[in-house]
Structures are given as C-alpha cells and as structure tokens.
Design a protein around this motif. Structure first.
Motif, PDB file in Angstrom:
ATOM      1  N   ARG A 209       0.845  -1.187   0.000  1.00 55.15           N
ATOM      2  CA  ARG A 209       0.000   0.000   0.000  1.00 55.15           C
ATOM      3  C   ARG A 209       0.881   1.238   0.000  1.00 55.15           C
ATOM      4  O   ARG A 209       2.061   1.178   0.366  1.00 55.15           O
ATOM      5  N   VAL A 210       0.288   2.364  -0.400  1.00 57.55           N
ATOM      6  CA  VAL A 210       0.975   3.645  -0.324  1.00 57.55           C
ATOM      7  C   VAL A 210      -0.067   4.652   0.144  1.00 57.55           C
ATOM      8  O   VAL A 210      -1.143   4.763  -0.454  1.00 57.55           O
ATOM      9  N   PRO A 211       0.197   5.382   1.232  1.00 52.68           N
ATOM     10  CA  PRO A 211      -0.786   6.347   1.723  1.00 52.68           C
ATOM     11  C   PRO A 211      -1.024   7.455   0.712  1.00 52.68           C
ATOM     12  O   PRO A 211      -0.122   7.848  -0.033  1.00 52.68           O
ATOM     13  N   ASN A 212      -2.244   7.942   0.683  1.00 52.01           N
ATOM     14  CA  ASN A 212      -2.550   9.130  -0.105  1.00 52.01           C
ATOM     15  C   ASN A 212      -2.335  10.358   0.765  1.00 52.01           C
ATOM     16  O   ASN A 212      -2.541  10.318   1.985  1.00 52.01           O
ATOM     17  N   ALA A 213      -1.898  11.430   0.153  1.00 52.03           N
ATOM     18  CA  ALA A 213      -1.599  12.661   0.878  1.00 52.03           C
ATOM     19  C   ALA A 213      -2.557  13.756   0.446  1.00 52.03           C
ATOM     20  O   ALA A 213      -2.883  13.891  -0.736  1.00 52.03           O
ATOM     21  N   LEU A 214      -3.002  14.540   1.406  1.00 52.22           N
ATOM     22  CA  LEU A 214      -3.850  15.693   1.130  1.00 52.22           C
ATOM     23  C   LEU A 214      -2.935  16.876   0.847  1.00 52.22           C
ATOM     24  O   LEU A 214      -2.437  17.541   1.754  1.00 52.22           O
ATOM     25  N   ALA A 215      -2.680  17.097  -0.443  1.00 55.56           N
ATOM     26  CA  ALA A 215      -1.763  18.155  -0.871  1.00 55.56           C
ATOM     27  C   ALA A 215      -2.564  19.392  -1.277  1.00 55.56           C
ATOM     28  O   ALA A 215      -3.431  19.311  -2.156  1.00 55.56           O
ATOM     29  N   VAL A 216      -2.288  20.542  -0.642  1.00 55.88           N
ATOM     30  CA  VAL A 216      -3.023  21.772  -0.908  1.00 55.88           C
ATOM     31  C   VAL A 216      -2.096  22.798  -1.562  1.00 55.88           C
ATOM     32  O   VAL A 216      -0.870  22.706  -1.467  1.00 55.88           O
ATOM     33  N   ARG A 217      -2.708  23.777  -2.245  1.00 55.13           N
ATOM     34  CA  ARG A 217      -1.895  24.853  -2.831  1.00 55.13           C
ATOM     35  C   ARG A 217      -1.187  25.599  -1.702  1.00 55.13           C
ATOM     36  O   ARG A 217      -1.702  25.731  -0.592  1.00 55.13           O
ATOM     37  N   LYS A 218       0.003  26.067  -2.007  1.00 56.89           N
ATOM     38  CA  LYS A 218       0.872  26.593  -0.953  1.00 56.89           C
ATOM     39  C   LYS A 218       0.321  27.831  -0.266  1.00 56.89           C
ATOM     40  O   LYS A 218       0.702  28.125   0.879  1.00 56.89           O
ATOM     41  N   ASP A 219      -0.607  28.571  -0.929  1.00 58.69           N
ATOM     42  CA  ASP A 219      -1.150  29.772  -0.299  1.00 58.69           C
ATOM     43  C   ASP A 219      -2.580  29.580   0.215  1.00 58.69           C
ATOM     44  O   ASP A 219      -3.261  30.559   0.533  1.00 58.69           O
ATOM     45  N   LEU A 220      -3.036  28.332   0.306  1.00 58.95           N
ATOM     46  CA  LEU A 220      -4.377  28.080   0.844  1.00 58.95           C
ATOM     47  C   LEU A 220      -4.390  28.448   2.326  1.00 58.95           C
ATOM     48  O   LEU A 220      -3.521  28.004   3.081  1.00 58.95           O
ATOM     49  N   PRO A 221      -5.365  29.227   2.780  1.00 56.83           N
ATOM     50  CA  PRO A 221      -5.401  29.634   4.194  1.00 56.83           C
ATOM     51  C   PRO A 221      -5.924  28.528   5.109  1.00 56.83           C
ATOM     52  O   PRO A 221      -6.944  28.676   5.785  1.00 56.83           O
TER      53      PRO A 221
ATOM     54  N   VAL B  30     -14.469  25.957  -2.756  1.00 60.39           N
ATOM     55  CA  VAL B  30     -13.236  25.181  -2.578  1.00 60.39           C
ATOM     56  C   VAL B  30     -13.208  24.067  -3.622  1.00 60.39           C
ATOM     57  O   VAL B  30     -14.171  23.309  -3.767  1.00 60.39           O
ATOM     58  N   THR B  31     -12.105  23.961  -4.344  1.00 58.47           N
ATOM     59  CA  THR B  31     -12.010  23.006  -5.450  1.00 58.47           C
ATOM     60  C   THR B  31     -10.978  21.921  -5.176  1.00 58.47           C
ATOM     61  O   THR B  31      -9.959  22.164  -4.523  1.00 58.47           O
ATOM     62  N   PHE B  32     -11.231  20.735  -5.695  1.00 57.14           N
ATOM     63  CA  PHE B  32     -10.272  19.633  -5.578  1.00 57.14           C
ATOM     64  C   PHE B  32     -10.164  18.914  -6.911  1.00 57.14           C
ATOM     65  O   PHE B  32     -11.129  18.824  -7.670  1.00 57.14           O
ATOM     66  N   GLY B  33      -8.975  18.402  -7.198  1.00 59.90           N
ATOM     67  CA  GLY B  33      -8.733  17.707  -8.444  1.00 59.90           C
ATOM     68  C   GLY B  33      -8.794  16.199  -8.284  1.00 59.90           C
ATOM     69  O   GLY B  33      -8.759  15.661  -7.168  1.00 59.90           O
ATOM     70  N   SER B  34      -8.884  15.491  -9.412  1.00 59.94           N
ATOM     71  CA  SER B  34      -8.855  14.026  -9.412  1.00 59.94           C
ATOM     72  C   SER B  34      -8.469  13.554 -10.800  1.00 59.94           C
ATOM     73  O   SER B  34      -8.390  14.339 -11.747  1.00 59.94           O
ATOM     74  N   GLN B  35      -8.259  12.234 -10.916  1.00 60.77           N
ATOM     75  CA  GLN B  35      -7.985  11.639 -12.223  1.00 60.77           C
ATOM     76  C   GLN B  35      -9.268  11.300 -12.958  1.00 60.77           C
ATOM     77  O   GLN B  35      -9.231  10.700 -14.021  1.00 60.77           O
TER      78      GLN B  35
ATOM     79  N   MET C 154      -0.094  22.910  -7.827  1.00 63.26           N
ATOM     80  CA  MET C 154       1.155  23.671  -7.780  1.00 63.26           C
ATOM     81  C   MET C 154       0.988  25.049  -8.412  1.00 63.26           C
ATOM     82  O   MET C 154       1.577  26.036  -7.954  1.00 63.26           O
ATOM     83  N   ALA C 155       0.153  25.119  -9.446  1.00 63.43           N
ATOM     84  CA  ALA C 155      -0.076  26.396 -10.126  1.00 63.43           C
ATOM     85  C   ALA C 155      -1.127  27.243  -9.432  1.00 63.43           C
ATOM     86  O   ALA C 155      -1.386  28.387  -9.855  1.00 63.43           O
ATOM     87  N   GLY C 156      -1.748  26.713  -8.387  1.00 63.24           N
ATOM     88  CA  GLY C 156      -2.771  27.463  -7.673  1.00 63.24           C
ATOM     89  C   GLY C 156      -4.111  27.507  -8.394  1.00 63.24           C
ATOM     90  O   GLY C 156      -4.987  28.307  -8.048  1.00 63.24           O
ATOM     91  N   GLN C 157      -4.317  26.614  -9.366  1.00 60.27           N
ATOM     92  CA  GLN C 157      -5.561  26.605 -10.130  1.00 60.27           C
ATOM     93  C   GLN C 157      -6.689  25.899  -9.389  1.00 60.27           C
ATOM     94  O   GLN C 157      -7.866  26.174  -9.633  1.00 60.27           O
ATOM     95  N   ILE C 158      -6.347  24.963  -8.528  1.00 61.26           N
ATOM     96  CA  ILE C 158      -7.313  24.302  -7.655  1.00 61.26           C
ATOM     97  C   ILE C 158      -6.744  24.293  -6.248  1.00 61.26           C
ATOM     98  O   ILE C 158      -5.559  24.554  -6.036  1.00 61.26           O
ATOM     99  N   ASP C 159      -7.607  23.973  -5.275  1.00 64.71           N
ATOM    100  CA  ASP C 159      -7.192  24.094  -3.876  1.00 64.71           C
ATOM    101  C   ASP C 159      -6.444  22.876  -3.341  1.00 64.71           C
ATOM    102  O   ASP C 159      -5.497  23.030  -2.572  1.00 64.71           O
ATOM    103  N   PHE C 160      -6.871  21.669  -3.731  1.00 63.47           N
ATOM    104  CA  PHE C 160      -6.157  20.496  -3.209  1.00 63.47           C
ATOM    105  C   PHE C 160      -6.389  19.274  -4.080  1.00 63.47           C
ATOM    106  O   PHE C 160      -7.244  19.269  -4.974  1.00 63.47           O
TER     107      PHE C 160
END
Length: 327
Positions: free
Chosen positions: A128-140, A158-163, A200-206
């Motif tokens: 297994r490999v844990p999933n990480a909740l990665a947010v844009r660097k300037d998210l408050p 608030v927006t989130f991405g997926s495959q 990374m580009a700040g286009q979505i929140d996490f």
C-alpha cells in the motif's frame, strides 16, 4: 512363465498401482507450478502496478524455478484485463495483480460489468501507499480542521482535483464532504500529474495524491501536505497527521493485491499467498519497495477477502450518499 500367469500378474500390479495413486493426495498431479505462470495486469506498462508486478514475478520465478511473466492488458477502464482473468481456468497459471478499482470500486459505478468482482479468488494483499492531502501553498488552511472551516465559510468555492469520476482521489474528497458536512467542487483531470500540477499552479485548492509523487513537491515548497489518508503517520512525511485524527472513520490508501479466477482451490491460493509473503519479506525486495514508497501488507487470503469487503463498503457508502456516477 505362462502367458496367462504373466497377464494375471500384470493386472494385479496395475490394480495395486491404481490403489496407491488413488489414496496418495496429488500423486497423479504435478506439483504447482509445473509450467509458466502468467500475471495479468489491467494497466499499461510503466505504471506502479507494472513495476510491482515485475518485481513479484521475478521473486516468484526464482522461488518456483519456473518462468513467471507479466502480461499487460490495458483498456476498458481496466475491465478488459479483469475479464480475461475472470474467464481463465482456476488452476493458478493465470493470476491477477491490480489496484483497488477492479476488486472494489468498479462494481459500484458500472452496470453490466463482464465480470463479478466479488467472485475473484482473494490470494494476497501486496503493498500500500498512503494518499496525501496536498493543498496549494497559499491556501489559508494549515490542517484538516482549518480546511473544513474554510470550506464551510466558502460553500461551493473550494475546489479539488482528481484523475476522473470514481477515482480514489475523487472519492476521498467526497468522503471529507460526507464526514464533515462540506460541499466542495470536483475538477477532473486526465491523470494524477495534471491534477498535481494544477495544485502547484494554484488553479485548484487540493488533490489527494500518493505520497510517492507529492512528497517531493512538498519538500520543494510547491505544495503543502497537511494530512495523510492512512490511519497512522507515514514515514515519508511524518509531520503530516492522519485525516482520521480530525475525521474519525476516514481512510484513503492506494493498495495493490493479487487474486485468481473464480473457483481457485483454497489450498492453491494459500500456497501462492505464502510464497508471496516470503518474497515480500526478503531484504532485497523490502529495499526495492521502500525506494518506491510502498509498504508491504502481509496476511492470509482471508485477510485479503476481509479487506476487499471493507473497502467496498467504505467507498460504496460515499458513492451512494454523494450520488456519484460516471459519464
């Protein structure tokens, strides 16, 4: 010796041999494996699934003294390779190695699948490999509680991405919505890399990404990992607490397992399971897995069967209560 006596003795010897073979289990069968074993993947070459499968194939080939090959059968949203194994003979010479979807999620999202996931023979949980909740660097939001508070203060923003719809990252964000009472907006991408790039580009929140690919960006300061989806901290990013500390019942890990066609004998599944566990425990294998950020999941076929049910129930609840469908 007279011909009649010779025939009589011959018949007696043949009868005796038949009796011996009939009472010795497996005496008329070759020991498994006696020929080439094929591991079918529903993914294209080069994926994490593919790398893992080739590592295990190499280890099993060395142990068994027989060739073990990997056959990539991509397409159909992983249904083509899954169907091929489902229809194979349950003799152990065609095995199935896959990520979660074919064994758990697909049956919850698609009607009229050409295979029934629950009928595969569970053999082994692999890694297994844990999933990480990665947010844009300037998210408050510095942690999960602050993310929830921010989402509640900004409903529908608030927006989130997926495959894509039905992917683990999509379902994981919806699980937060379900447990926290938030309503966040899904933005699908064509793969994990574009989704992570959008954060990374700040286009979505996490984006819920594996620690394998998100931790390097976290270390570089391109994103911030504020939590992990496993129920314990990850060695890859020990500073990030589990989401479950804030939302009990939350779990989001990417895992890989091996199964066989329906009807595989329990003893055969047990043998393959034991040989896999032994292979995963070898120092050279553990070192390779660690470099891939993959954690072994040793256990029995019964453990695998139980885990498949738990994962199906977890994501089934999210899909039902959040009314998730695929186009």
């Amino acid at each position: 010796m007279r011909p009649t006596v010779r025939r009589w003795l011959s018949n007696v010897l043949l009868a005796a041999l038949f009796v011996v073979l009939s009472v010795v289990p497996g005496a008329t069968q070759d020991a498994y494996p006696s020929r080439l074993v094929k591991i079918v993947l529903p993914n294209a070459a080069g994926s994490t699934t593919d790398i893992l499968a080739r590592l295990i194939a190499d280890q099993l080939s060395r142990k068994w003294g027989k060739p073990v090959i990997v056959e990539n059968v991509p397409g159909g949203g992983m249904s083509i390779g899954s169907t091929q194994v489902f229809r194979a003979a349950p003799d152990g010479y065609t095995l199935f190695l896959c990520p979660p979807s074919p064994l758990t999620i697909m049956k919850l999202l698609y009607r009229d699948l050409p295979f029934e996931p629950s009928q595969f023979t569970p053999i082994a949980l692999l890694v297994r490999v844990p999933n990480a909740l990665a947010v844009r660097k300037d998210l408050p939001a510095a942690n999960v509680k602050e993310l929830i508070d921010y989402a509640k203060a900004n409903p529908g923003k608030v927006t989130f991405g997926s495959q894509g719809a039905g992917s683990t990252s999509h379902l994981s964000a919806n699980l937060i919505d379900l447990l926290a009472g938030t309503e966040m907006v899904h933005v699908p991408y064509r793969g994990a890399v574009p989704a992570l790039n959008a954060v990374m580009a700040g286009q979505i929140d996490f984006f819920f990404d594996t620690v394998t690919t998100s931790v390097p960006q976290h270390r570089a300061g391109n994103v911030r990992i504020i939590a992990v989806g496993s129920t314990e901290r990850s060695e890859m990013v020990p500073e990030a607490p589990p989401v479950a500390e804030t939302l009990p019942g939350f779990r989001s890990v990417t895992w890989f397992a091996m199964a066989g066609p329906p009807g595989m004998p329990a003893e055969l599944a047990k043998k393959i399971n034991q040989d896999i566990n032994e292979s995963l425990a070898r120092p050279e294998t553990k070192e390779r897995l660690q470099k891939l950020s993959l954690e072994p999941m040793p256990g029995t076929p019964a453990d695998a069967a139980k885990f498949f049910v738990e994962e199906t129930e977890l994501w089934g609840r999210v899909i039902r209560e959040k009314h998730i469908t695929v186009q």
